[in-house]
Design an enzyme around this catalytic site. Structure first.
Site, PDB file in Angstrom:
ATOM      1  N   CYS A 114       0.822  -1.234   0.000  1.00 23.27           N
ATOM      2  CA  CYS A 114       0.000   0.000   0.000  1.00 23.27           C
ATOM      3  C   CYS A 114       0.843   1.266   0.000  1.00 23.27           C
ATOM      4  O   CYS A 114       0.357   2.337  -0.344  1.00 23.27           O
ATOM      5  CB  CYS A 114      -0.955  -0.006   1.187  1.00 23.27           C
ATOM      6  SG  CYS A 114      -2.103  -1.388   1.113  1.00 23.27           S
ATOM      7  N   HIS A 260      -3.483   7.015   1.829  1.00 21.15           N
ATOM      8  CA  HIS A 260      -3.837   5.721   1.258  1.00 21.15           C
ATOM      9  C   HIS A 260      -5.229   5.350   1.754  1.00 21.15           C
ATOM     10  O   HIS A 260      -5.545   5.513   2.934  1.00 21.15           O
ATOM     11  CB  HIS A 260      -2.813   4.672   1.698  1.00 21.15           C
ATOM     12  CG  HIS A 260      -3.296   3.271   1.498  1.00 21.15           C
ATOM     13  ND1 HIS A 260      -3.745   2.821   0.278  1.00 21.15           N
ATOM     14  CD2 HIS A 260      -3.433   2.227   2.367  1.00 21.15           C
ATOM     15  CE1 HIS A 260      -4.133   1.552   0.413  1.00 21.15           C
ATOM     16  NE2 HIS A 260      -3.956   1.183   1.660  1.00 21.15           N
ATOM     17  N   ASN A 290     -10.134  -0.243  -1.356  1.00 24.70           N
ATOM     18  CA  ASN A 290      -8.688  -0.129  -1.162  1.00 24.70           C
ATOM     19  C   ASN A 290      -7.990  -0.720  -2.392  1.00 24.70           C
ATOM     20  O   ASN A 290      -8.049  -1.927  -2.612  1.00 24.70           O
ATOM     21  CB  ASN A 290      -8.314  -0.887   0.121  1.00 24.70           C
ATOM     22  CG  ASN A 290      -6.821  -0.935   0.390  1.00 24.70           C
ATOM     23  OD1 ASN A 290      -6.006  -0.638  -0.480  1.00 24.70           O
ATOM     24  ND2 ASN A 290      -6.457  -1.331   1.595  1.00 24.70           N
TER      25      ASN A 290
HETATM   26  O1  UT7 Z   1      -4.321  -1.252   3.148  1.00 28.23           O
HETATM   27  C1  UT7 Z   1      -3.588  -1.416   4.315  1.00 28.23           C
HETATM   28  C2  UT7 Z   1      -3.959  -2.618   5.007  1.00 28.23           C
HETATM   29  N1  UT7 Z   1      -5.310  -2.790   5.443  1.00 28.23           N
HETATM   30  C3  UT7 Z   1      -5.873  -2.076   6.430  1.00 28.23           C
HETATM   31  O2  UT7 Z   1      -5.401  -1.033   6.835  1.00 28.23           O
HETATM   32  C4  UT7 Z   1      -7.088  -2.651   7.066  1.00 28.23           C
HETATM   33  C5  UT7 Z   1      -7.020  -2.523   8.569  1.00 28.23           C
HETATM   34  N2  UT7 Z   1      -8.048  -3.318   9.232  1.00 28.23           N
HETATM   35  C6  UT7 Z   1      -9.343  -3.016   9.154  1.00 28.23           C
HETATM   36  O3  UT7 Z   1      -9.723  -2.074   8.480  1.00 28.23           O
HETATM   37  C7  UT7 Z   1     -10.312  -3.844   9.959  1.00 28.23           C
HETATM   38  O4  UT7 Z   1      -9.592  -4.727  10.777  1.00 28.23           O
HETATM   39  C8  UT7 Z   1     -11.315  -4.642   9.090  1.00 28.23           C
HETATM   40  C9  UT7 Z   1     -12.299  -3.698   8.426  1.00 28.23           C
HETATM   41  C10 UT7 Z   1     -10.597  -5.447   8.045  1.00 28.23           C
HETATM   42  C11 UT7 Z   1     -12.111  -5.613   9.939  1.00 28.23           C
HETATM   43  O5  UT7 Z   1     -12.790  -4.917  10.964  1.00 28.23           O
HETATM   44  P1  UT7 Z   1     -12.738  -5.439  12.475  1.00 28.23           P
HETATM   45  O6  UT7 Z   1     -13.632  -4.577  13.238  1.00 28.23           O
HETATM   46  O7  UT7 Z   1     -11.279  -5.508  12.864  1.00 28.23           O
HETATM   47  O8  UT7 Z   1     -13.385  -6.879  12.346  1.00 28.23           O
HETATM   48  P2  UT7 Z   1     -12.824  -8.287  12.871  1.00 28.23           P
HETATM   49  O9  UT7 Z   1     -11.897  -8.881  11.859  1.00 28.23           O
HETATM   50  O10 UT7 Z   1     -12.362  -8.144  14.290  1.00 28.23           O
HETATM   51  O11 UT7 Z   1     -14.141  -9.120  12.882  1.00 28.23           O
HETATM   52  C12 UT7 Z   1     -15.257  -8.783  13.707  1.00 28.23           C
HETATM   53  C13 UT7 Z   1     -16.399  -9.722  13.373  1.00 28.23           C
HETATM   54  C14 UT7 Z   1     -15.992 -11.198  13.344  1.00 28.23           C
HETATM   55  O12 UT7 Z   1     -17.108 -11.948  13.827  1.00 28.23           O
HETATM   56  P3  UT7 Z   1     -17.141 -12.483  15.363  1.00 28.23           P
HETATM   57  O13 UT7 Z   1     -15.925 -13.354  15.498  1.00 28.23           O
HETATM   58  O14 UT7 Z   1     -17.087 -11.250  16.205  1.00 28.23           O
HETATM   59  O15 UT7 Z   1     -18.437 -13.198  15.424  1.00 28.23           O
HETATM   60  C15 UT7 Z   1     -15.808 -11.475  11.892  1.00 28.23           C
HETATM   61  O16 UT7 Z   1     -16.035 -12.831  11.557  1.00 28.23           O
HETATM   62  O17 UT7 Z   1     -16.894  -9.426  12.049  1.00 28.23           O
HETATM   63  C16 UT7 Z   1     -16.853 -10.607  11.252  1.00 28.23           C
HETATM   64  N3  UT7 Z   1     -16.540 -10.221   9.884  1.00 28.23           N
HETATM   65  C17 UT7 Z   1     -17.481  -9.926   8.979  1.00 28.23           C
HETATM   66  N4  UT7 Z   1     -18.823  -9.904   9.050  1.00 28.23           N
HETATM   67  C18 UT7 Z   1     -19.493  -9.528   7.947  1.00 28.23           C
HETATM   68  C19 UT7 Z   1     -15.307 -10.077   9.314  1.00 28.23           C
HETATM   69  N5  UT7 Z   1     -15.463  -9.680   8.044  1.00 28.23           N
HETATM   70  C20 UT7 Z   1     -16.796  -9.575   7.823  1.00 28.23           C
HETATM   71  C21 UT7 Z   1     -17.552  -9.198   6.688  1.00 28.23           C
HETATM   72  N6  UT7 Z   1     -18.912  -9.196   6.817  1.00 28.23           N
HETATM   73  N7  UT7 Z   1     -16.998  -8.843   5.526  1.00 28.23           N
END
Ligand code: UT7
Length: 333
Positions: A114, A260, A290
């Protein structure tokens, strides 16, 4: 000493719009979840047979060259950032060079994820400052949609990424009021496996690609989203402040921040930390997702298209991504 100035900008995004609701056909997710956690409403996916990584880059480059009033033959070097090249080797810069008819001109393929475009910009800036070259074409281009796992297992990354390309033309100048002021690059390999794609790796026993590797998901993007998020919000602020301090400037001097496009929550956090208003930060993640190395040049080119870059403005580019890498650039427009 020569300085470099951005004299042309261009971008290309595929016509194929994929909304959050479209994603629900392939995985368990929802428009509400995606918008709330990332700000993304839709992204673009390349069309097989029409778009390639290098053709998108060429389209963005043609626009940037036209804006600069130059032809491909006027360019001395190409610096091309991508983590999703058309071939394993050679890099897509060669293919774009051929497409633009720039035979014999040097090309440099870099990754840096990125932060790729800001790294590429820095490399081109150093070439011009050293006097080795007078013009450079700097490109970020990505096709993420063919790599991501669009099943529920891959939803934490699949919903984020999109495809597109952006380009900038750099020209040597003596004018310190219209130039790239400085660039700042960082990396920390201790976190390499927090956001990565393992395969096709070369340090493997036997053949590089096996059925088991595919079944084990080694070709899919792995992301520890939480860890990436936590590092991103710290590093963005740090590298922007580093650029300002180096030049005796303050956050209040920034006219436009072009970050970014990782996550709208990351951009908002950084904006608030710096005390900038919403109109001082470019956000187009809502429409393009992204696009990794393409996100900064697309956002910058779109800001230009929308009349947001004014003569003498202080523009700050900033990025964070896999590696981890982070980088910034200060530009006097
Ligand atoms: O480009 C540079 C690199 N990338 C970034 O900078 C991204 C940085 N990270 C993020 O933006 C966030 O971590 C995400 C948007 C990717 C994810 O958000 P989060 O709040 O950290 O979610 P999580 O991975 O902790 O997941 C929370 C819950 C989980 O369910 P449980 O275990 O709480 O029941 C996941 O299974 O959300 C669930 N989940 C989803 N649900 C619906 C994960 N992805 C999805 C999805 N739709 N697409």
């Amino acid at each position: 000493m020569a300085l470099s100035r951005i004299t042309g900008l261009g971008y290309y995004v595929p016509d194929n719009v994929i909304t959050n609701n479209d994603l629900t056909k392939w995985m368990e997710t929802s428009d509400e979840w995606i918008q709330e956690r990332t700000g993304i409403r839709e992204r673009r996916y390349f069309e097989y047979g029409k778009d390639t990584n290098y053709s998108m880059a060429a389209a963005a480059s043609r626009q940037a060259l036209e804006h600069a009033g130059l032809t491909p033959g006027d360019i001395d070097v190409i610096v091309y950032a991508t983590i999703t090249p058309d071939y394993f080797f050679p890099g897509s810069a060669f293919l774009m060079q051929r497409e633009l008819g720039m035979d014999g001109k040097p090309v440099i393929d870099i990754r840096e994820q990125c932060s790729g475009f800001v790294y590429a910009l820095s490399i081109a800036d150093q070439f011009i400052k050293s006097g080795m070259y007078k013009t450079a074409l700097v490109v970020g281009s990505e096709i993420q949609s063919s790599w991501i796992d669009k099943s529920t297992a891959g939803r934490n990354t699949a919903v984020i990424f999109g495809d597109g390309a952006g380009a900038a033309v750099l020209t040597a100048t003596e004018d310190p009021q219209h130039c790239i002021i400085s660039t700042h690059l960082h990396a920390d390999g201790r976190y390499a496996e927090e956001l990565f794609v393992r395969e096709p790796g070369s340090s493997r026993p036997g053949r590089t690609i096996t059925k088991e590797m595919i079944e084990e998901g080694g070709f899919n993007v792995y992301m520890n989203g939480n860890a990436v998020f936590k590092h991103a919000i710290v590093r963005f602020g740090e590298v922007i402040r580093e650029a300002l301090e180096k030049n005796g400037l303050e956050a209040g001097d920034i006219d436009l921040l072009v970050p970014h496009q990782a996550n709208i929550r990351i951009s908002d956090y950084v904006r608030q930390q710096l005390g900038l208003s919403e109109s001082q930060v470019v956000n187009n993640i809502q429409r393009f997702g992204n696009t990794t190395a393409a996100s900064v040049p697309i956002a910058l080119a779109e800001a230009f298209e929308n009349g947001r870059l004014h003569d003498g403005n202080l523009i700050c580019l900033a990025a964070f991504g896999s590696g981890f890498t982070w980088a910034s650039a200060l530009i006097r427009w």
